[in-house]
Scaffold this motif. Sequence first.
Motif, PDB file in Angstrom:
ATOM      1  N   ALA A 133       6.549  -2.679  31.179  1.00  0.00           N
ATOM      2  CA  ALA A 133       6.056  -3.988  30.743  1.00  0.00           C
ATOM      3  C   ALA A 133       6.248  -4.169  29.244  1.00  0.00           C
ATOM      4  CB  ALA A 133       4.581  -4.137  31.110  1.00  0.00           C
ATOM      5  N   VAL A 134       5.992  -3.119  28.470  1.00  0.00           N
ATOM      6  CA  VAL A 134       6.159  -3.200  27.024  1.00  0.00           C
ATOM      7  C   VAL A 134       7.626  -3.422  26.664  1.00  0.00           C
ATOM      8  CG1 VAL A 134       6.049  -1.842  24.893  1.00  0.00           C
ATOM      9  CG2 VAL A 134       4.089  -1.890  26.444  1.00  0.00           C
ATOM     10  N   ARG A 135       8.525  -2.707  27.352  1.00  0.00           N
ATOM     11  CA  ARG A 135       9.958  -2.921  27.088  1.00  0.00           C
ATOM     12  C   ARG A 135      10.368  -4.355  27.397  1.00  0.00           C
ATOM     13  NH1 ARG A 135      10.686   2.305  29.265  1.00  0.00           N
ATOM     14  NH2 ARG A 135      11.079   1.399  31.330  1.00  0.00           N
ATOM     15  N   ALA A 136       9.838  -4.897  28.470  1.00  0.00           N
ATOM     16  CA  ALA A 136      10.164  -6.279  28.832  1.00  0.00           C
ATOM     17  C   ALA A 136       9.697  -7.244  27.743  1.00  0.00           C
ATOM     18  CB  ALA A 136       9.526  -6.628  30.173  1.00  0.00           C
ATOM     19  N   TRP A 137       8.491  -7.029  27.231  1.00  0.00           N
ATOM     20  CA  TRP A 137       7.985  -7.874  26.151  1.00  0.00           C
ATOM     21  C   TRP A 137       8.851  -7.735  24.900  1.00  0.00           C
ATOM     22  CZ3 TRP A 137       4.375 -11.569  25.192  1.00  0.00           C
ATOM     23  CH2 TRP A 137       3.513 -11.900  26.246  1.00  0.00           C
ATOM     24  N   MET A 138       9.215  -6.509  24.558  1.00  0.00           N
ATOM     25  CA  MET A 138      10.020  -6.283  23.359  1.00  0.00           C
ATOM     26  C   MET A 138      11.386  -6.953  23.479  1.00  0.00           C
ATOM     27  SD  MET A 138       9.083  -2.287  22.575  1.00  0.00           S
ATOM     28  CE  MET A 138      10.344  -2.130  21.317  1.00  0.00           C
ATOM     29  N   ILE A 139      12.008  -6.822  24.633  1.00  0.00           N
ATOM     30  CA  ILE A 139      13.336  -7.411  24.831  1.00  0.00           C
ATOM     31  C   ILE A 139      13.250  -8.934  24.818  1.00  0.00           C
ATOM     32  CG2 ILE A 139      15.201  -7.707  26.509  1.00  0.00           C
ATOM     33  CD1 ILE A 139      14.691  -4.786  27.352  1.00  0.00           C
ATOM     34  N   THR A 140      12.248  -9.468  25.493  1.00  0.00           N
ATOM     35  CA  THR A 140      12.113 -10.929  25.563  1.00  0.00           C
ATOM     36  C   THR A 140      11.818 -11.527  24.196  1.00  0.00           C
ATOM     37  OG1 THR A 140      11.306 -10.776  27.849  1.00  0.00           O
ATOM     38  CG2 THR A 140      10.863 -12.822  26.642  1.00  0.00           C
ATOM     39  N   VAL A 141      10.779 -11.009  23.525  1.00  0.00           N
ATOM     40  CA  VAL A 141      10.403 -11.554  22.219  1.00  0.00           C
ATOM     41  C   VAL A 141      11.514 -11.306  21.206  1.00  0.00           C
ATOM     42  CG1 VAL A 141       8.734 -11.441  20.328  1.00  0.00           C
ATOM     43  CG2 VAL A 141       7.951 -11.293  22.700  1.00  0.00           C
ATOM     44  N   GLY A 142      12.118 -10.108  21.253  1.00  0.00           N
ATOM     45  CA  GLY A 142      13.199  -9.799  20.320  1.00  0.00           C
ATOM     46  C   GLY A 142      14.400 -10.712  20.504  1.00  0.00           C
ATOM     47  N   SER A 143      14.719 -11.025  21.745  1.00  0.00           N
ATOM     48  CA  SER A 143      15.851 -11.908  22.011  1.00  0.00           C
ATOM     49  C   SER A 143      15.578 -13.322  21.512  1.00  0.00           C
ATOM     50  CB  SER A 143      16.160 -11.931  23.509  1.00  0.00           C
ATOM     51  OG  SER A 143      16.517 -10.639  23.977  1.00  0.00           O
ATOM     52  N   VAL A 144      14.368 -13.821  21.799  1.00  0.00           N
ATOM     53  CA  VAL A 144      13.995 -15.157  21.321  1.00  0.00           C
ATOM     54  C   VAL A 144      14.015 -15.197  19.799  1.00  0.00           C
ATOM     55  CG1 VAL A 144      12.130 -16.849  21.210  1.00  0.00           C
ATOM     56  CG2 VAL A 144      12.660 -15.702  23.380  1.00  0.00           C
ATOM     57  N   PHE A 145      13.517 -14.143  19.172  1.00  0.00           N
ATOM     58  CA  PHE A 145      13.494 -14.066  17.717  1.00  0.00           C
ATOM     59  C   PHE A 145      14.910 -14.076  17.143  1.00  0.00           C
ATOM     60  CE2 PHE A 145      13.359 -11.213  13.895  1.00  0.00           C
ATOM     61  CZ  PHE A 145      12.732 -12.105  13.054  1.00  0.00           C
ATOM     62  N   ALA A 146      15.808 -13.292  17.736  1.00  0.00           N
ATOM     63  CA  ALA A 146      17.188 -13.237  17.255  1.00  0.00           C
ATOM     64  C   ALA A 146      17.880 -14.589  17.411  1.00  0.00           C
ATOM     65  CB  ALA A 146      17.963 -12.159  18.005  1.00  0.00           C
ATOM     66  N   VAL A 147      17.626 -15.267  18.521  1.00  0.00           N
ATOM     67  CA  VAL A 147      18.213 -16.599  18.734  1.00  0.00           C
ATOM     68  C   VAL A 147      17.664 -17.576  17.706  1.00  0.00           C
ATOM     69  CG1 VAL A 147      18.293 -18.563  20.325  1.00  0.00           C
ATOM     70  CG2 VAL A 147      18.710 -16.243  21.179  1.00  0.00           C
ATOM     71  N   LEU A 148      16.351 -17.511  17.432  1.00  0.00           N
ATOM     72  CA  LEU A 148      15.739 -18.392  16.442  1.00  0.00           C
ATOM     73  C   LEU A 148      16.389 -18.192  15.073  1.00  0.00           C
ATOM     74  CD1 LEU A 148      13.514 -20.332  15.400  1.00  0.00           C
ATOM     75  CD2 LEU A 148      12.031 -18.317  15.157  1.00  0.00           C
ATOM     76  N   VAL A 149      16.530 -16.930  14.650  1.00  0.00           N
ATOM     77  CA  VAL A 149      17.147 -16.640  13.361  1.00  0.00           C
ATOM     78  C   VAL A 149      18.592 -17.135  13.342  1.00  0.00           C
ATOM     79  CG1 VAL A 149      17.932 -14.793  11.833  1.00  0.00           C
ATOM     80  CG2 VAL A 149      15.642 -14.692  12.827  1.00  0.00           C
ATOM     81  N   GLY A 150      19.307 -16.924  14.436  1.00  0.00           N
ATOM     82  CA  GLY A 150      20.689 -17.377  14.512  1.00  0.00           C
ATOM     83  C   GLY A 150      20.819 -18.885  14.417  1.00  0.00           C
TER      84      GLY A 150
END
Length: 389
Positions: A133-150
Amino acid sequence: MTTRRIDVLDVLRGVAIMGTLGTNIWIFTSPAGPEGLLDALGRTGTVETFLRFLANGKFLALLTLLFGVGLELQYRSAARRGAPWPGWYLWRAGLLFLEGLIHYVLIFEFDVLMGYALTSIIVAYLIGRSDRAVRAWMITVGSVFAVLVGLVTLALAYGRAGMAPPAAAPSTLFSEGSYLDQVAARIELVGVYRIEAVFIVPMGIVLFLLGSRLMRAGVFEESGRGAALRRKLMVIGFGVGAPLNLLTSFAGETWFLVDRYLLPPLVALGLLALVTTLVHRMAGAPGLLRRGLTNVGRTALSCYVFQNLAAAALCYGWGLGLAAEFDELRPWWVVAAWAGVCALFMALSTLWLRRFERGPLELVWQWAYTAPQSHLRTNDKVMDNSIKR
């Protein structure tokens, strides 16, 4: 945790606190203060750009990882005591937010404590969940964050290519304005200065959880799996993250968000691994530098707040006003100012800890955290006695 690993965490916190000043000092030493931050990025020379690269975002990310480690320690402590979680930890987060708010209004526009407080509330409900569950949260939030920065980076590139903004007169608020003028500006421009939370909170969720999981994976263990994990982190940090981060540092202000929030966490992983390895390999009594870093780490909250206050008094018009006076000596006087403030707080923290167990703000904070619990326990005893009668 063993005493050896506690020492490692103190040194790491000291490095992170001194490193965050290495980023903030460029703001304090600008005659325009925070208002000149983005303008300065596009016109710094090669030497200053490289010096900024050494600190920008990396120690913020390291500090964020260490907050995650601290949250893991709090979670373990509650589990050992059989205390409900998050329980009283939410009160800790509330106090941290209040501390950050005071720090923001009275001292520094780019406070991170408020963002950390919000992040810790979210992560407190995630830290005890399964690794999957923690990995899923990290991947999801990290992906959204990277897209936002991009997306924001693309918008900056398109906006700058389409039109050049009119030149504005340099601000004199920080070189000539009073202390109260600056406080009023922070209150008035809270929406502008606090926009960084849009990036701090999602980045913090990922790094808080990553710090927690790295600790569980044994990253602070002296040998065995800890040493192997640290070698991998150093490859990621210095072999991949640092070269890419160096490129974005020289790519111009358009890449500011990538340069500060996206790539530095990779370098921070290498820093965490490197400092931990060096501390484990040091034999004998700690030297002057290590003692200073350890004591800064033990008084991290106080040093973070007061080093910003000291830098403001050194540089702004209501203090010594050195930012305007020494502007022609950039970047070297900036490095000297950073080194001087670091040496000052290494000495002050060492002297303070000879008489007290915690830093001054840590003592106030600990009292504020425990006082309500003591009051509740006293009321419970009174009620129990009344019932028995």
